[in-house]
Design a protein around this motif. Structure first.
Motif, PDB file in Angstrom:
ATOM      1  N   ALA A   1     -13.642  32.421 -20.695  1.00 40.31           N
ATOM      2  CA  ALA A   1     -12.375  33.104 -20.439  1.00 40.31           C
ATOM      3  C   ALA A   1     -11.811  32.623 -19.111  1.00 40.31           C
ATOM      4  CB  ALA A   1     -12.561  34.623 -20.418  1.00 40.31           C
ATOM      5  N   GLY A   2     -10.501  32.402 -19.076  1.00 41.29           N
ATOM      6  CA  GLY A   2      -9.853  31.950 -17.850  1.00 41.29           C
ATOM      7  C   GLY A   2      -8.525  32.652 -17.647  1.00 41.29           C
ATOM      8  N   PHE A   3      -8.117  32.712 -16.390  1.00 40.73           N
ATOM      9  CA  PHE A   3      -6.899  33.418 -16.014  1.00 40.73           C
ATOM     10  C   PHE A   3      -5.917  32.453 -15.356  1.00 40.73           C
ATOM     11  CE2 PHE A   3     -10.417  36.305 -16.124  1.00 40.73           C
ATOM     12  CZ  PHE A   3      -9.919  37.498 -16.643  1.00 40.73           C
ATOM     13  N   SER A   4      -4.664  32.475 -15.782  1.00 44.31           N
ATOM     14  CA  SER A   4      -3.595  31.672 -15.191  1.00 44.31           C
ATOM     15  C   SER A   4      -3.945  30.180 -15.265  1.00 44.31           C
ATOM     16  CB  SER A   4      -3.324  32.143 -13.757  1.00 44.31           C
ATOM     17  OG  SER A   4      -2.123  31.591 -13.254  1.00 44.31           O
ATOM     18  N   LEU A   5      -4.063  29.480 -14.121  1.00 39.06           N
ATOM     19  CA  LEU A   5      -4.477  28.085 -14.168  1.00 39.06           C
ATOM     20  C   LEU A   5      -5.866  27.973 -14.796  1.00 39.06           C
ATOM     21  CD1 LEU A   5      -3.997  25.105 -13.514  1.00 39.06           C
ATOM     22  CD2 LEU A   5      -4.937  25.538 -11.230  1.00 39.06           C
TER      23      LEU A   5
END
Length: 334
Positions: free
Chosen positions: A150-154
């Protein structure tokens, strides 16, 4: 089992502003108000340096779950630009997944957190190879399966690009989820300058300049930028970065280098979800609506949430915790 959807997120009326959601998402006030359970991923966390290939080293933190006899799997979390493994949203998501029985690995990108002294060359957003190599190293060190990302924004952008590459490089990735990912960098960069309120650009520029100063202090024999360049706008400093520190000939070519717009995700083989908000003031929703996606990719556009906010109420907890946990748990039932 039904999974939570973006349409389910309806915060109380004062929190229905995309700007308020965005500003609260990484504020110190939020960190103070969050319950202690939102930081349990820090307990017993093991600092780790992983191999990014070609001599590159990246840092991270690993926390093993202790709530059940057997781990559900390995959850890897990516922060956003100028964030770190200790960003509030990373800790909160990691703590929730840890409670559900996932082992957690939080990865710092190059020059994020306290890692400026590890690699002489500067971070830029096209350094996907070292992130994929780091994921391969992480998968080998911690063979809990399944592995979900899971990743956020960039970080969401990096997560999608890593998932695209996973089958070809033998990365055993079962699922990827991107929260408010950068889709079309050229549109996002220009909107931050031209459409978003001034304080967003000021906030990012302050953090970026501070990071560059830390890099310069770590390698005093290098001149990364001239003082006049550091005073430029976001677009100007990014153009200087491209000319000085990448192999791209133009700013536009660099921005295209990490774009996942248009048909870029049409051949995604790893199941993935993209969650964003229609009121995100940082990344325009138009880029999401123009995507051509494979059947493996779920696009979920919420009415509210701002940029990586999705704050439910005055306890400052986030809807994304339940959202991510539900989808991760669906691929790894207890």
């Amino acid at each position: 089992m039904s999974l939570p959807q973006g349409k389910d997120f309806l915060p109380p009326r004062p929190l229905r502003s995309g700007h308020i959601q965005t500003m609260l998402s990484s504020s110190g006030v939020r960190r103070l108000l969050l319950p202690k359970a939102a930081q349990t991923v820090l307990n017993g966390a093991e600092p780790v340096t992983v191999d990014g290939g070609d001599g590159v080293r990246l840092t991270g933190a690993y926390t093993a779950q202790r709530t059940q006899a057997r781990s559900r799997g390995l959850a890897v979390l990516f922060h956003g630009w100028e964030g770190s493994v200790d960003s509030t949203y990373v800790l909160q998501t990691g703590s929730r997944l840890l409670a559900d029985g996932w082992d957690i690995f939080r990865l710092n990108f190059r020059d994020h957190g306290d890692s400026h002294n590890l690699n002489e060359a500067l971070f830029h957003s096209c350094r996907i190879d070292e992130v994929v190599n780091a994921l391969l190293d992480i998968a080998q060190r911690y063979p809990s399966r399944p592995m979900a990302l899971a990743g956020f924004s960039l970080g969401g952008n990096f997560a999608l690009r890593a998932a695209l590459r996973a089958p070809a490089v033998g990365l055993p990735l079962s699922y990827a989820l991107a929260v408010c990912p950068i889709i079309d960098p050229s549109e996002g960069l220009f909107s931050l300058e031209e459409a978003a309120p001034w304080f967003y650009q000021a906030y990012f520029m302050h953090k970026w300049r501070r990071s560059l100063q830390a890099k310069q202090a770590a390698f005093p024999h290098r001149e990364y930028f001239e003082l006049s360049e550091l005073k430029q706008s976001l677009r100007g400093l990014t153009a200087s970065l491209v000319m000085r520190h990448t192999d791209f000939d133009t700013l536009e070519a660099y921005l295209d280098g990490y774009s996942v717009a248009g048909e870029a995700l049409a051949n995604m083989h790893v199941p993935a979800t993209i969650l964003t908000a229609r009121d995100d003031p940082v990344i325009p929703v138009d880029a999401f609506e123009k995507l051509r996606l494979s059947a493996n990719v779920e696009l979920d556009i919420s009415t509210y949430g701002g940029h990586c906010g999705f704050i439910r109420g005055w306890d400052m907890t986030s809807f994304t915790d339940d959202y991510i946990a539900a989808r991760f748990n669906a691929i790894a039932p207890a």
